[in-house]
Design a protein around this motif. Structure first.
Motif, PDB file in Angstrom:
ATOM      1  N   PRO A 245     -38.262  44.143  23.323  1.00  0.00           N
ATOM      2  CA  PRO A 245     -36.898  43.642  23.487  1.00  0.00           C
ATOM      3  C   PRO A 245     -35.858  44.670  23.042  1.00  0.00           C
ATOM      4  CG  PRO A 245     -37.824  42.790  21.468  1.00  0.00           C
ATOM      5  CD  PRO A 245     -38.919  43.583  22.123  1.00  0.00           C
ATOM      6  N   ILE A 258     -35.114  36.980  21.091  1.00  0.00           N
ATOM      7  CA  ILE A 258     -36.536  36.646  21.069  1.00  0.00           C
ATOM      8  C   ILE A 258     -36.755  35.290  20.411  1.00  0.00           C
ATOM      9  CG2 ILE A 258     -37.302  39.050  21.089  1.00  0.00           C
ATOM     10  CD1 ILE A 258     -37.674  38.806  18.032  1.00  0.00           C
ATOM     11  N   TYR A 262     -43.482  36.634  22.153  1.00  0.00           N
ATOM     12  CA  TYR A 262     -42.779  37.452  23.134  1.00  0.00           C
ATOM     13  C   TYR A 262     -43.526  38.756  23.359  1.00  0.00           C
ATOM     14  CZ  TYR A 262     -40.891  40.234  19.226  1.00  0.00           C
ATOM     15  OH  TYR A 262     -40.753  41.035  18.123  1.00  0.00           O
ATOM     16  N   THR A 301     -48.348  41.165  22.831  1.00  0.00           N
ATOM     17  CA  THR A 301     -47.623  39.926  22.558  1.00  0.00           C
ATOM     18  C   THR A 301     -47.610  39.695  21.053  1.00  0.00           C
ATOM     19  OG1 THR A 301     -48.272  38.958  24.683  1.00  0.00           O
ATOM     20  CG2 THR A 301     -47.541  37.443  22.962  1.00  0.00           C
ATOM     21  N   THR A 304     -42.367  35.805  16.858  1.00  0.00           N
ATOM     22  CA  THR A 304     -41.063  35.934  16.235  1.00  0.00           C
ATOM     23  C   THR A 304     -41.088  35.417  14.809  1.00  0.00           C
ATOM     24  OG1 THR A 304     -40.012  35.575  18.381  1.00  0.00           O
ATOM     25  CG2 THR A 304     -38.625  35.315  16.434  1.00  0.00           C
TER      26      THR A 304
END
Length: 372
Positions: A245, A258, A262, A301, A304
């Motif tokens: 991100p 996020i 994510y 992956t 958060t």
């Protein structure tokens, strides 16, 4: 997110004078490094203007000699120093100089290169002019209709244009057509401004250095996220750049925050073979990332952390065993955006980011700042 990122290098204002000067020796080193380490990964190189300190033919001959080393496209803008002879005739004698304004499509990114110096009378007389504005509006409309990401390249901040009416019109066009990035020179220092919609990046001069060591910037554009790194010439490779991100300082789209699980994506720059790439959030354990051949990105992956901004670190190890490490701070839904002025100036600066070559001292001709 299956498309590979657009990646370009920005070599700041050259101010070329003589072959024996340190700035020209630095230019040769930068170009050699880009060609040796990055030529297979970059889409192009941009020179933002002030290529020749006095706009003299012999100074452009030196620039031409240096650029002969590059095998990737080079886009050359005009700066006020290029206009010192009252025109840009000498600059356009360089074989790699293409007529401005210029529109080029790279990986669905519409790259628009404009001249804010030629319409003036030499010196710091920054203008766009009616004819070029007409061209720019047509290009922006066409790019918007085609769903292309729009990047604008010019020598100065829009607020440095001499005519207030031109400043206002350009800012309106940037907002109306959702221009993602404006990339510039002129400041002589690294500066990033983010007005919540458009990111403005200025890279320090190569030829007249007021702060920090010599180097160049690298920008990646990936699905609306801008990643920006200042590469000190002396720093070793590999160089890791997180392409998704966004760092919270470069957050400019609602879909860039996020939450939950994510996907992290990163590009590893350098000519050495990459053996392993890992990432982690905060102080969690390192997690291996896998390579995607469809977009040449390393991916994993992660989850958060429940706080306004997270810490995300990517570490790449090449065949020499040398690690390249980069940390960003993505924003979560709890992140509070600041208020923006959106006047095309540096008023919305992200401030100091010293580990990325931004010192917020503004030592250069644009602001003439002082060390704090």
């Amino acid at each position: 997110m299956n498309s590979s990122p657009l990646i370009f290098a920005h070599i700041g204002d050259l101010h070329t004078t003589k072959a024996k000067e340190q700035n020209y020796i630095d230019l040769l080193s930068i170009v050699a490094q880009i060609e040796t380490e990055l030529s297979e990964q970059l889409d192009f190189v941009v020179l933002p203007g002030d290529n020749a300190d006095n706009g003299l033919a012999e100074q452009y001959e030196l620039v031409t000699a240096a650029l002969k080393m590059l095998s990737i496209p080079v886009y050359i803008l005009a700066g006020d120093h290029d206009m010192e002879q009252g025109n840009l005739d000498n600059m356009y004698q360089m074989p790699l100089t293409r007529q401005l304004p210029l529109s080029v499509l790279h990986k669905d990114n519409r790259c628009l290169f404009i001249d804010v110096c030629g319409p003036g009378n030499g010196g710091p007389d920054f203008r766009i002019g009616h004819r070029q504005f007409h061209w720019l509006q047509n290009e922006l409309v066409a790019a918007s209709n085609a769903g292309e990401t729009i990047l604008l390249f010019m020598h100065t901040f829009p607020a440095d244009l001499k005519e207030p009416a031109e400043q206002q019109l350009l800012n309106l066009l940037l907002e109306k057509h959702d221009v993602l990035l404006v990339d510039m020179g002129h400041t002589h220092y690294n500066e990033i401004t983010n007005n919540g919609q458009t990111i403005f990046t200025a890279t320090r001069s190569t030829g007249q250095i007021e702060e920090g060591p010599v180097g160049y910037s690298l920008t990646a554009v990936h699905d609306g996220v801008i990643s920006w790194r200042f590469k000190q010439l002396a720093d070793p490779f590999p160089l890791a750049m997180v392409t998704w991100p966004a760092d919270h300082r470069l957050l400019n789209r609602d879909n860039q925050v996020i939450e939950g699980d994510y996907e992290v994506s990163a590009v590893i720059l350098g000519s050495g073979k990459t053996l392993k790439v890992e990432c982690r959030t905060g102080i969690s354990d390192w997690q291996e990332m896998g390579f995607s051949e469809t977009d040449n990105l390393w991916k994993a992956t992660v989850h958060t952390q429940e706080q306004p901004s997270n810490e995300l670190t990517v570490k790449a190890t090449d065949i020499t065993g040398r690690p390249g490490i980069w940390t960003i701070q993505p924003a979560t839904n709890n992140y509070k955006e600041r208020e923006y002025k959106r006047d095309g100036s540096d008023a919305d600066t992200i401030g100091a980011w010293p580990e990325n070559g931004l010192f917020a001292t503004q030592l250069g001709p644009n602001r003439n700042g002082k060390p704090s």
